[in-house]
Design a protein around this motif. Structure first.
Motif, PDB file in Angstrom:
ATOM      1  N   HIS A  59       0.845  -1.201   0.000  1.00  0.00           N
ATOM      2  CA  HIS A  59       0.000   0.000   0.000  1.00  0.00           C
ATOM      3  C   HIS A  59       0.883   1.257   0.000  1.00  0.00           C
ATOM      4  N   ALA A  60       1.892   1.247   0.876  1.00  0.00           N
ATOM      5  CA  ALA A  60       2.771   2.407   0.996  1.00  0.00           C
ATOM      6  C   ALA A  60       3.523   2.663  -0.304  1.00  0.00           C
ATOM      7  N   ASP A  61       3.887   1.604  -0.995  1.00  0.00           N
ATOM      8  CA  ASP A  61       4.600   1.760  -2.263  1.00  0.00           C
ATOM      9  C   ASP A  61       3.739   2.505  -3.273  1.00  0.00           C
ATOM     10  N   ILE A  62       2.479   2.141  -3.353  1.00  0.00           N
ATOM     11  CA  ILE A  62       1.580   2.814  -4.298  1.00  0.00           C
ATOM     12  C   ILE A  62       1.333   4.259  -3.881  1.00  0.00           C
ATOM     13  N   LEU A  63       1.138   4.486  -2.576  1.00  0.00           N
ATOM     14  CA  LEU A  63       0.937   5.861  -2.113  1.00  0.00           C
ATOM     15  C   LEU A  63       2.160   6.721  -2.421  1.00  0.00           C
ATOM     16  N   ARG A  64       3.341   6.185  -2.148  1.00  0.00           N
ATOM     17  CA  ARG A  64       4.562   6.952  -2.378  1.00  0.00           C
ATOM     18  C   ARG A  64       4.761   7.228  -3.867  1.00  0.00           C
ATOM     19  N   GLU A  65       4.484   6.245  -4.700  1.00  0.00           N
ATOM     20  CA  GLU A  65       4.603   6.461  -6.146  1.00  0.00           C
ATOM     21  C   GLU A  65       3.654   7.566  -6.594  1.00  0.00           C
ATOM     22  N   THR A  66       2.474   7.604  -6.004  1.00  0.00           N
ATOM     23  CA  THR A  66       1.509   8.651  -6.328  1.00  0.00           C
ATOM     24  C   THR A  66       2.046  10.029  -5.967  1.00  0.00           C
ATOM     25  N   LEU A  67       2.759  10.110  -4.854  1.00  0.00           N
ATOM     26  CA  LEU A  67       3.274  11.399  -4.393  1.00  0.00           C
ATOM     27  C   LEU A  67       4.448  11.912  -5.213  1.00  0.00           C
ATOM     28  N   ASP A  68       5.459  11.067  -5.421  1.00  0.00           N
ATOM     29  CA  ASP A  68       6.669  11.583  -6.077  1.00  0.00           C
ATOM     30  C   ASP A  68       7.363  10.594  -7.005  1.00  0.00           C
ATOM     31  N   GLY A  69       6.731   9.461  -7.268  1.00  0.00           N
ATOM     32  CA  GLY A  69       7.309   8.502  -8.200  1.00  0.00           C
ATOM     33  C   GLY A  69       8.285   7.514  -7.595  1.00  0.00           C
ATOM     34  N   ALA A  70       8.648   7.681  -6.320  1.00  0.00           N
ATOM     35  CA  ALA A  70       9.578   6.747  -5.682  1.00  0.00           C
ATOM     36  C   ALA A  70       8.896   5.400  -5.498  1.00  0.00           C
ATOM     37  N   VAL A  71       9.571   4.332  -5.899  1.00  0.00           N
ATOM     38  CA  VAL A  71       9.010   2.987  -5.804  1.00  0.00           C
ATOM     39  C   VAL A  71      10.052   2.026  -5.266  1.00  0.00           C
ATOM     40  N   GLY A  72       9.599   0.869  -4.849  1.00  0.00           N
ATOM     41  CA  GLY A  72      10.503  -0.205  -4.484  1.00  0.00           C
ATOM     42  C   GLY A  72      10.576  -0.484  -3.010  1.00  0.00           C
ATOM     43  N   LEU A  73      11.446  -1.438  -2.704  1.00  0.00           N
ATOM     44  CA  LEU A  73      11.591  -1.941  -1.348  1.00  0.00           C
ATOM     45  C   LEU A  73      12.478  -1.059  -0.485  1.00  0.00           C
ATOM     46  N   ARG A  74      13.485  -0.459  -1.095  1.00  0.00           N
ATOM     47  CA  ARG A  74      14.383   0.429  -0.347  1.00  0.00           C
ATOM     48  C   ARG A  74      15.043   1.407  -1.315  1.00  0.00           C
ATOM     49  N   ALA A  75      15.620   2.439  -0.786  1.00  0.00           N
ATOM     50  CA  ALA A  75      16.145   3.522  -1.614  1.00  0.00           C
ATOM     51  C   ALA A  75      17.204   3.058  -2.602  1.00  0.00           C
TER      52      ALA A  75
END
Length: 191
Positions: free
Chosen positions: A148-164
């Motif tokens: 869920h957090a991955d999709i929310l974060r992608e919505t905000l700024d495009g960051a995706v994945g398990l870790r930076a």
């Protein structure tokens, strides 16, 4: 690596992914609801702190010491763990989650996988669980919310994945070309 440490390692991977999803975002963005249900990044972390404190704490007779008062209010307000209130800082929520990790890890270290506990809110016929089952349940819960957090974060700024440092995405998967191909395939089935 033994089975207990393998399970704890998978749980830790999910925990760290959840906290990483907050990195680099402003206070508003970590708190704001991004879907109609109100799901938000900081709320997911707060929810997981509560869930983990229950499954790897209270379930095994080890309630979290000095737990915040809101943890006792879940029965009267089942949404209390789904968002950070205006007076709760990001640091408060993340620090609580990390404190819960340490408490949970101590439960795991002090117990065998066959150790039994009781989940009070589960039906009586399945409320008795082993540490193994509680760990598997919590790993699934944590990684579900990391998705869920991955999709929310992608919505905000495009960051995706398990870790930076490793996004776990093929370069083609993050391209606008792929998005357009998927959209074209979907449009072919519009009624």
């Amino acid at each position: 690596m033994d089975e207990k440490e393998t399970l704890r390692g998978y749980l830790q991977t999910g925990r760290e992914a959840m906290v990483w999803k907050l990195d680099g975002l402003g206070e508003y963005d970590v708190r704001r609801p991004l879907v109609p249900t109100g799901t938000n990044l900081l709320g997911l972390v707060k929810h997981l702190a509560l869930v983990e404190a229950g499954y790897l704490g209270s379930t095994f007779g080890r309630p979290l010491p000095d737990a915040p008062a809101w943890m006792e209010q879940v029965e009267s307000d089942p949404t209390v763990d789904l968002f950070a209130t205006a007076d709760e800082s990001r640091a408060d929520v993340v620090d609580l989650y990390r404190r819960v990790w340490a408490h949970s890890d101590a439960t795991v270290a002090a117990s065998e996988l066959a150790t039994e506990g009781t989940v009070p809110h589960w039906p009586a016929e399945r409320a008795t669980v082993t540490l193994h089952r509680a760990l598997v349940h919590l790993i699934a819960e944590t990684h579900r919310h990391a998705g869920h957090a991955d999709i929310l974060r992608e919505t905000l700024d495009g960051a995706v994945g398990l870790r930076a440092e490793v996004d776990n995405m093929a370069p083609e998967a993050t391209s606008s070309e792929l998005h357009d191909r998927v959209e074209a395939a979907a449009r072919a089935h519009r009624g």
